[in-house]
Write a protein that holds these residues in place. Structure first.
Motif, PDB file in Angstrom:
ATOM      1  N   LEU A 158      42.456  64.621  35.373  1.00 28.67           N
ATOM      2  CA  LEU A 158      41.616  63.519  34.948  1.00 28.67           C
ATOM      3  C   LEU A 158      41.783  62.648  36.130  1.00 28.67           C
ATOM      4  O   LEU A 158      40.671  61.682  36.210  1.00 28.67           O
ATOM      5  CB  LEU A 158      42.189  62.990  33.663  1.00 28.67           C
ATOM      6  N   LEU A 159      42.602  62.575  36.967  1.00 28.73           N
ATOM      7  CA  LEU A 159      42.837  61.621  38.346  1.00 28.73           C
ATOM      8  C   LEU A 159      41.955  62.129  39.449  1.00 28.73           C
ATOM      9  O   LEU A 159      41.680  61.565  40.276  1.00 28.73           O
ATOM     10  CB  LEU A 159      44.181  61.622  38.551  1.00 28.73           C
ATOM     11  N   ILE A 160      41.629  63.392  39.438  1.00 34.75           N
ATOM     12  CA  ILE A 160      40.745  63.901  40.708  1.00 34.75           C
ATOM     13  C   ILE A 160      39.377  64.132  40.473  1.00 34.75           C
ATOM     14  O   ILE A 160      38.591  64.530  41.643  1.00 34.75           O
ATOM     15  CB  ILE A 160      41.524  65.283  41.079  1.00 34.75           C
ATOM     16  N   GLU A 161      38.874  63.971  39.248  1.00 33.27           N
ATOM     17  CA  GLU A 161      37.357  64.004  39.214  1.00 33.27           C
ATOM     18  C   GLU A 161      36.689  65.218  39.712  1.00 33.27           C
ATOM     19  O   GLU A 161      35.859  64.984  40.624  1.00 33.27           O
ATOM     20  CB  GLU A 161      36.761  62.689  39.494  1.00 33.27           C
ATOM     21  N   LYS A 162      37.038  66.455  39.399  1.00 38.11           N
ATOM     22  CA  LYS A 162      36.539  67.608  39.783  1.00 38.11           C
ATOM     23  C   LYS A 162      36.333  68.007  40.993  1.00 38.11           C
ATOM     24  O   LYS A 162      35.519  68.783  41.712  1.00 38.11           O
ATOM     25  CB  LYS A 162      34.966  67.887  39.191  1.00 38.11           C
ATOM     26  N   ARG A 163      37.513  67.566  41.928  1.00 36.16           N
ATOM     27  CA  ARG A 163      37.619  67.939  43.387  1.00 36.16           C
ATOM     28  C   ARG A 163      37.960  69.059  43.423  1.00 36.16           C
ATOM     29  O   ARG A 163      38.716  69.891  42.615  1.00 36.16           O
ATOM     30  CB  ARG A 163      38.406  67.062  44.086  1.00 36.16           C
ATOM     31  N   LYS A 164      37.419  69.961  44.349  1.00 34.22           N
ATOM     32  CA  LYS A 164      37.933  71.410  44.604  1.00 34.22           C
ATOM     33  C   LYS A 164      39.044  71.567  44.881  1.00 34.22           C
ATOM     34  O   LYS A 164      39.613  70.835  45.903  1.00 34.22           O
ATOM     35  CB  LYS A 164      36.764  72.067  45.602  1.00 34.22           C
ATOM     36  N   ILE A 165      39.856  72.932  44.384  1.00 35.97           N
ATOM     37  CA  ILE A 165      41.116  73.075  45.001  1.00 35.97           C
ATOM     38  C   ILE A 165      41.052  74.119  45.896  1.00 35.97           C
ATOM     39  O   ILE A 165      40.404  75.282  45.818  1.00 35.97           O
ATOM     40  CB  ILE A 165      42.032  73.798  43.496  1.00 35.97           C
ATOM     41  N   ASN A 166      41.517  73.856  47.144  1.00 35.62           N
ATOM     42  CA  ASN A 166      41.726  74.803  48.072  1.00 35.62           C
ATOM     43  C   ASN A 166      42.961  75.716  48.342  1.00 35.62           C
ATOM     44  O   ASN A 166      42.905  76.972  48.991  1.00 35.62           O
ATOM     45  CB  ASN A 166      41.649  73.846  49.450  1.00 35.62           C
ATOM     46  N   THR A 167      44.086  75.283  47.925  1.00 34.35           N
ATOM     47  CA  THR A 167      45.386  75.992  47.809  1.00 34.35           C
ATOM     48  C   THR A 167      46.129  75.650  46.730  1.00 34.35           C
ATOM     49  O   THR A 167      46.013  74.535  46.074  1.00 34.35           O
ATOM     50  CB  THR A 167      46.203  75.523  49.112  1.00 34.35           C
TER      51      THR A 167
ATOM     52  N   TYR B 238      45.248  82.176  35.951  1.00 31.94           N
ATOM     53  CA  TYR B 238      44.211  82.267  35.123  1.00 31.94           C
ATOM     54  C   TYR B 238      43.850  80.885  34.519  1.00 31.94           C
ATOM     55  O   TYR B 238      42.730  80.345  34.128  1.00 31.94           O
ATOM     56  CB  TYR B 238      43.954  83.334  34.140  1.00 31.94           C
ATOM     57  N   GLY B 239      44.936  80.303  33.900  1.00 33.62           N
ATOM     58  CA  GLY B 239      44.911  79.074  33.322  1.00 33.62           C
ATOM     59  C   GLY B 239      44.410  77.900  34.227  1.00 33.62           C
ATOM     60  O   GLY B 239      43.526  77.387  33.801  1.00 33.62           O
ATOM     61  N   ILE B 240      44.750  78.100  35.391  1.00 36.88           N
ATOM     62  CA  ILE B 240      44.294  76.867  36.522  1.00 36.88           C
ATOM     63  C   ILE B 240      42.903  77.108  36.577  1.00 36.88           C
ATOM     64  O   ILE B 240      41.982  76.393  36.704  1.00 36.88           O
ATOM     65  CB  ILE B 240      45.295  77.064  37.672  1.00 36.88           C
ATOM     66  N   LYS B 241      42.438  78.221  36.767  1.00 37.02           N
ATOM     67  CA  LYS B 241      41.078  78.730  37.269  1.00 37.02           C
ATOM     68  C   LYS B 241      40.262  78.375  36.208  1.00 37.02           C
ATOM     69  O   LYS B 241      38.944  77.877  36.138  1.00 37.02           O
ATOM     70  CB  LYS B 241      41.092  80.206  37.537  1.00 37.02           C
ATOM     71  N   GLU B 242      40.521  78.291  34.821  1.00 40.58           N
ATOM     72  CA  GLU B 242      39.790  78.155  33.479  1.00 40.58           C
ATOM     73  C   GLU B 242      39.624  76.577  33.511  1.00 40.58           C
ATOM     74  O   GLU B 242      38.650  75.967  32.950  1.00 40.58           O
ATOM     75  CB  GLU B 242      40.465  78.817  32.275  1.00 40.58           C
TER      76      GLU B 242
ATOM     77  N   PHE C  50      38.368  73.546  39.444  1.00 40.32           N
ATOM     78  CA  PHE C  50      37.370  73.972  40.368  1.00 40.32           C
ATOM     79  C   PHE C  50      38.006  74.734  41.470  1.00 40.32           C
ATOM     80  O   PHE C  50      38.243  74.212  42.387  1.00 40.32           O
ATOM     81  CB  PHE C  50      36.241  73.199  40.782  1.00 40.32           C
ATOM     82  N   VAL C  51      38.616  75.966  41.571  1.00 38.27           N
ATOM     83  CA  VAL C  51      39.356  76.423  42.374  1.00 38.27           C
ATOM     84  C   VAL C  51      38.533  77.286  43.175  1.00 38.27           C
ATOM     85  O   VAL C  51      37.628  78.273  42.939  1.00 38.27           O
ATOM     86  CB  VAL C  51      40.224  77.570  41.806  1.00 38.27           C
ATOM     87  N   SER C  52      38.348  77.141  44.804  1.00 42.40           N
ATOM     88  CA  SER C  52      37.560  77.736  45.452  1.00 42.40           C
ATOM     89  C   SER C  52      37.872  79.341  45.413  1.00 42.40           C
ATOM     90  O   SER C  52      39.132  79.880  45.334  1.00 42.40           O
ATOM     91  CB  SER C  52      37.859  77.360  46.932  1.00 42.40           C
ATOM     92  N   HIS C  53      36.772  79.907  45.840  1.00 42.81           N
ATOM     93  CA  HIS C  53      37.028  81.621  45.824  1.00 42.81           C
ATOM     94  C   HIS C  53      37.774  82.059  46.932  1.00 42.81           C
ATOM     95  O   HIS C  53      38.379  83.224  47.015  1.00 42.81           O
ATOM     96  CB  HIS C  53      35.736  82.332  45.583  1.00 42.81           C
ATOM     97  N   LYS C  54      37.909  81.138  48.071  1.00 47.08           N
ATOM     98  CA  LYS C  54      38.717  81.539  49.235  1.00 47.08           C
ATOM     99  C   LYS C  54      40.088  80.634  49.303  1.00 47.08           C
ATOM    100  O   LYS C  54      40.583  80.776  50.145  1.00 47.08           O
ATOM    101  CB  LYS C  54      37.908  80.910  50.336  1.00 47.08           C
ATOM    102  N   ALA C  55      40.365  80.198  47.955  1.00 51.57           N
ATOM    103  CA  ALA C  55      41.462  79.540  47.862  1.00 51.57           C
ATOM    104  C   ALA C  55      42.798  80.310  48.409  1.00 51.57           C
ATOM    105  O   ALA C  55      43.068  81.582  47.881  1.00 51.57           O
ATOM    106  CB  ALA C  55      41.762  78.987  46.397  1.00 51.57           C
ATOM    107  N   GLU C  56      43.906  79.813  49.204  1.00 46.08           N
ATOM    108  CA  GLU C  56      44.889  80.452  49.478  1.00 46.08           C
ATOM    109  C   GLU C  56      46.010  80.074  48.163  1.00 46.08           C
ATOM    110  O   GLU C  56      46.219  79.030  47.913  1.00 46.08           O
ATOM    111  CB  GLU C  56      45.452  79.590  50.645  1.00 46.08           C
ATOM    112  N   ILE C  57      46.362  81.318  47.886  1.00 50.74           N
ATOM    113  CA  ILE C  57      47.630  81.189  46.706  1.00 50.74           C
ATOM    114  C   ILE C  57      48.703  81.841  46.887  1.00 50.74           C
ATOM    115  O   ILE C  57      48.829  83.128  47.187  1.00 50.74           O
ATOM    116  CB  ILE C  57      46.916  81.719  45.427  1.00 50.74           C
TER     117      ILE C  57
ATOM    118  N   ILE D  36      41.408  69.417  47.264  1.00 51.58           N
ATOM    119  CA  ILE D  36      43.033  68.959  47.099  1.00 51.58           C
ATOM    120  C   ILE D  36      43.704  70.363  46.828  1.00 51.58           C
ATOM    121  O   ILE D  36      43.007  71.410  46.757  1.00 51.58           O
ATOM    122  CB  ILE D  36      43.018  68.082  45.696  1.00 51.58           C
ATOM    123  N   SER D  37      44.991  70.134  46.732  1.00 55.03           N
ATOM    124  CA  SER D  37      46.075  71.236  46.605  1.00 55.03           C
ATOM    125  C   SER D  37      46.748  71.062  45.208  1.00 55.03           C
ATOM    126  O   SER D  37      46.901  70.116  44.828  1.00 55.03           O
ATOM    127  CB  SER D  37      47.176  71.460  47.739  1.00 55.03           C
TER     128      SER D  37
END
Length: 376
Positions: free
Chosen positions: A52-61, A82-86, A89-96, A7-8
Motif C-alpha cells: 500500500l506504501l509503494i503504489e504499484k512500483r515494479k519489483i526488480n529484486t 508465487y504469492g508475491i507475484k500474485e 508487479f514483479v519484473s520478468h527479469k527480476a533477480e530472485i 523497488i526490492s
C-alpha cells in the motif's frame, strides 16, 4: 514530482540450526518443527500492508535471507514466490536470490527452488578449512561445503560464495587457499569480507584471538590480486563478480534504493512521492508476528540520517558518486552538505569534480573516518 524508481523486497527467515558465536543477525535456533505454512501466510499478509506504501512500483529484486532460508521446504518457497507475484508487479527479469547453508540443502531441493523461480543462490561457505569452521561454530565440514558447491553448479550458474578472512588463528596461506578453492569452482560472484566480532554475540563476551592488522592487510592485498587475476572485478568493498553478475539486490541497497522488508525483524526503506522516506522495522517476536502483529515501528527518516545513510551506502561502491544521483535519491540539494564535502576534500578522502565526487584511495582505506564527517 519526486522520481520513484523500482523497488526490492527483502524477506527474513528467522530460523537456524545453530546460532554461530559471531552472528548478530536476528534468528531463532530451531529445536522444534518450524511453523512454515503459518509463517508464509503471515509473510504474504505483511507484504500486502507494505504494498500500500509503494503504489504499484515494479519489483526488480527479491532476496530471501536469514537465519537459514534453506531450512524451508519446496512447497513453502513455491507458495512464497508465487504469492508475491500474485500480489505485486514483479519484473520478468527480476533477480530472485536465496541464502543457503551447506548443512541444510540436498540436490533435489535445489531443483525445486529453481523451479519455484529462484535464479540466484548464495552459499554461506565462510572457509574451506574444517578446523576454522569449528572455531567459528559452523555446523558442516569442508567436504560438505565442496559437495554443495558442485551440486549447485549442476543446476544454476548465478552462484555467490560467501567467504571470510581474518578468522581466529587464520594464516595468510589459509585465506589464500580459501580463495583458490572458490575460484576453482568458478562461481559468478564471491563475497569476501573481514571477520568481525559484534556486540551482543557470544564471541564478544569471550573474544577469540584474531590475526593482527598487518596480517589482515597482507591477506587483503594478496587476495585481491588473486581475485583480479582470476577475472573477478571488485565493484564494492567486499564484493567481486564476473562480468554482468553483480548482485542487483545489494546494488539497490548501495545506490540508496528503496526496499520492502517483510518477516521478523526485517527493515525497509520506502520513499514517498513527496520525497519523504519511511523506515519500517518489523516485529522481532515470532509469536506476535504469527498472530498478525507485524509492524514494530514506522518513522520518517530525518534529513541528517538520510544524508549519512546515503553516503554510508554509496561510498562502498567503486565508482563516482554523481551529484545528480544525490539529488534524486535524497530530494536534497548538495548545498546542504557543502561544509562536509569541503572537510572530506581537505582530509584527502574525496575529489570534487563538476558533476560528481570520487573517493580517493585514502578515503576507501579510512572509510569510517570519511563517514564520520557526514555523521557530524
Amino acid at each position: 514530482m519526486f522520481k520513484l524508481s523500482p523497488i526490492s523486497i527483502y524477506i527474513h527467515i528467522p530460523w537456524c540450526l545453530k546460532k554461530c558465536g559471531y552472528c548478530d543477525f536476528y534468528s531463532y535456533v530451531s529445536k522444534e518443527i518450524i511453523p512454515e505454512k503459518k509463517y508464509i501466510d503471515n509473510l504474504l499478509k505483511d507484504l500486502e500492508k507494505d504494498l500500500l506504501l509503494i503504489e504499484k512500483r515494479k519489483i526488480n529484486t527479491i532476496f530471501i535471507g536469514g537465519g537459514t532460508p534453506s531450512l524451508l521446504n519446496k512447497e513453502s518457497i513455491k507458495k512464497l514466490i508465487y504469492g508475491i507475484k500474485e500480489r505485486a508487479f514483479v519484473s520478468h527479469k527480476a533477480e530472485i536470490s536465496i541464502e543457503a547453508n551447506p548443512k541444510t540443502l540436498e540436490f533435489q531441493r535445489f531443483v525445486d527452488y529453481k523451479n519455484a523461480g529462484i535464479n540466484r543462490f548464495s552459499l554461506g561457505i565462510q572457509t574451506f578449512h574444517t578446523h576454522l569452521l569449528k572455531k567459528i561454530e559452523r555446523t558442516y565440514d569442508s567436504q560438505e561445503a565442496i559437495n554443495i558447491i558442485k551440486e549447485t553448479k549442476k543446476i544454476i550458474h548465478n552462484l555467490n560464495l560467501d567467504l571470510m578472512y581474518g578468522l581466529p588463528n587464520q594464516r595468510l596461506e589459509d585465506a589464500l587457499l580459501d580463495l583458490q578453492y572458490a575460484i576453482r569452482y568458478n562461481p559468478s560472484h564471491i563475497s569476501w569480507y573481514q571477520f568481525t566480532i559484534e556486540p551482543n554475540t557470544s564471541f564478544y563476551a569471550q573474544k577469540p584471538k584474531l590475526p593482527n592488522d598487518d596480517m589482515i592487510f597482507k591477506i587483503l592485498i594478496q587476495g585481491e590480486k588473486l581475485l583480479k587475476k582470476s577475472g573477478y572485478k571488485k565493484y564494492e568493498i567486499s564484493s567481486y563478480s564476473k562480468k554482468n553478475y553483480e548482485c542487483q539486490h545489494n546494488l539497490n541497497y548501495w545506490n540508496f534504493g528503496d526496499y520492502i522488508g517483510i518477516g521478523c525483524g526485517a527493515h525497509g526503506k520506502i520513499t514517498q512521492k513527496n520525497g519523504k522516506m519511511i523506515r519500517t522495522i518489523k516485529n522481532k517476536n515470532i509469536n506476535d508476528f504469527l498472530n498478525g502483529n507485524y509492524l514494530s515501528s514506522r518513522n520518517v527518516i530525518s534529513q541528517k540520517d538520510k544524508i549519512f545513510e546515503y553516503f554510508m551506502n554509496v561510498f562502498r561502491l567503486y565508482k563516482p558518486v554523481f551529484k545528480k544521483h544525490f539529488r534524486e535519491k535524497t530530494n536534497l540539494n548538495e548545498i546542504v552538505i557543502e561544509k562536509s564535502i569541503q572537510k572530506a576534500i581537505q582530509s584527502g578522502f574525496l575529489i570534487n569534480k563538476i558533476n560528481y565526487w570520487n573517493t580517493t584511495k585514502k578515503g576507501k582505506n579510512f572509510l569510517n573516518l570519511l563517514l564520520e564527517i557526514f555523521l557530524k
